[in-house]
Design a protein around this motif. Structure first.
Motif, PDB file in Angstrom:
ATOM      1  N   SER A 147       0.133  13.269  -9.234  1.00  0.00           N
ATOM      2  CA  SER A 147       0.124  11.878  -9.674  1.00  0.00           C
ATOM      3  C   SER A 147       1.562  11.381  -9.769  1.00  0.00           C
ATOM      4  O   SER A 147       2.419  12.029 -10.372  1.00  0.00           O
ATOM      5  CB  SER A 147      -0.556  11.771 -11.045  1.00  0.00           C
ATOM      6  N   HIS A 148       1.797  10.254  -9.131  1.00  0.00           N
ATOM      7  CA  HIS A 148       3.096   9.575  -9.200  1.00  0.00           C
ATOM      8  C   HIS A 148       2.744   8.097  -9.296  1.00  0.00           C
ATOM      9  O   HIS A 148       2.619   7.418  -8.281  1.00  0.00           O
ATOM     10  CB  HIS A 148       3.932   9.889  -7.955  1.00  0.00           C
ATOM     11  N   PRO A 149       2.465   7.624 -10.530  1.00  0.00           N
ATOM     12  CA  PRO A 149       1.916   6.286 -10.719  1.00  0.00           C
ATOM     13  C   PRO A 149       2.587   5.230  -9.853  1.00  0.00           C
ATOM     14  O   PRO A 149       3.814   5.257  -9.729  1.00  0.00           O
ATOM     15  CB  PRO A 149       2.142   6.021 -12.210  1.00  0.00           C
ATOM     16  N   PRO A 150       1.755   4.394  -9.251  1.00  0.00           N
ATOM     17  CA  PRO A 150       0.314   4.240  -9.474  1.00  0.00           C
ATOM     18  C   PRO A 150      -0.557   5.123  -8.574  1.00  0.00           C
ATOM     19  O   PRO A 150      -1.775   4.964  -8.563  1.00  0.00           O
ATOM     20  CB  PRO A 150       0.081   2.761  -9.144  1.00  0.00           C
ATOM     21  N   ASP A 151       0.029   6.043  -7.837  1.00  0.00           N
ATOM     22  CA  ASP A 151      -0.715   6.807  -6.847  1.00  0.00           C
ATOM     23  C   ASP A 151      -1.117   8.182  -7.370  1.00  0.00           C
ATOM     24  O   ASP A 151      -0.389   8.797  -8.152  1.00  0.00           O
ATOM     25  CB  ASP A 151       0.131   6.982  -5.578  1.00  0.00           C
ATOM     26  N   VAL A 152      -2.267   8.651  -6.899  1.00  0.00           N
ATOM     27  CA  VAL A 152      -2.748   9.975  -7.266  1.00  0.00           C
ATOM     28  C   VAL A 152      -3.576  10.524  -6.111  1.00  0.00           C
ATOM     29  O   VAL A 152      -4.257   9.763  -5.421  1.00  0.00           O
ATOM     30  CB  VAL A 152      -3.565   9.948  -8.589  1.00  0.00           C
ATOM     31  N   ALA A 153      -3.481  11.832  -5.883  1.00  0.00           N
ATOM     32  CA  ALA A 153      -4.284  12.469  -4.837  1.00  0.00           C
ATOM     33  C   ALA A 153      -4.520  13.920  -5.236  1.00  0.00           C
ATOM     34  O   ALA A 153      -3.796  14.480  -6.069  1.00  0.00           O
ATOM     35  CB  ALA A 153      -3.577  12.402  -3.488  1.00  0.00           C
ATOM     36  N   TRP A 182       0.843  -1.178   0.000  1.00  0.00           N
ATOM     37  CA  TRP A 182       0.000   0.000   0.000  1.00  0.00           C
ATOM     38  C   TRP A 182       0.876   1.225   0.000  1.00  0.00           C
ATOM     39  O   TRP A 182       1.855   1.310   0.734  1.00  0.00           O
ATOM     40  CB  TRP A 182      -0.898   0.004   1.231  1.00  0.00           C
ATOM     41  N   ALA A 183       0.558   2.137  -0.857  1.00  0.00           N
ATOM     42  CA  ALA A 183       1.293   3.402  -0.918  1.00  0.00           C
ATOM     43  C   ALA A 183       0.297   4.488  -1.258  1.00  0.00           C
ATOM     44  O   ALA A 183      -0.749   4.222  -1.841  1.00  0.00           O
ATOM     45  CB  ALA A 183       2.391   3.335  -1.968  1.00  0.00           C
TER      46      ALA A 183
END
Length: 124
Positions: free
Chosen positions: A106-112, A9-10
């Protein structure tokens, strides 16, 4: 037989002010937006995307280079963005600039994303 599961999880964590930013007409506004990773990790500059928008329209975007879509300008600092500071300067603020801005990181796979409200007041 037992099964073991490993969940990775990140997340990108966005920090923006809860109070509106207020500025006078024909001045510049600073809209704060800071981000971190949980768990902490190194930023891959070629994968990083920062996008600021107002009412669904992109005003400035960083993805390998900075593109500005706002006629009166907006400024992101590439050096500070790489350090977790995605804050933007909005130049020559006028009535049509008032509203809720979205800072999306966005810094794949994360986005906020975070929301920053800009209000106009005072004399310019």
């Amino acid at each position: 037989m037992t099964a073991s599961w490993l969940f990775l999880w990140a997340a990108v964590i966005i920090q923006v002010p809860s109070s509106p930013v207020q500025t006078g007409p024909h001045t510049n506004a600073f809209l704060p937006c800071h981000y971190t990773f949980d768990p902490p990790r190194t930023i891959n500059a070629s994968a990083l995307i920062v996008r600021w928008s107002l009412r669904g329209r992109t005003i400035i975007k960083l993805h390998e280079s900075i593109s500005t879509y706002r006629p009166r300008g907006a400024v992101l600092n590439w050096a500070t963005v790489r350090e977790g500071n995605a804050s933007v300067f909005i130049t020559d603020v006028r009535g049509d600039d008032v509203g809720v801005y979205t800072c999306c990181v966005s810094h794949p796979p994360d986005v906020a994303e975070g929301k920053v409200t800009l209000k106009l007041g005072g004399k310019g």
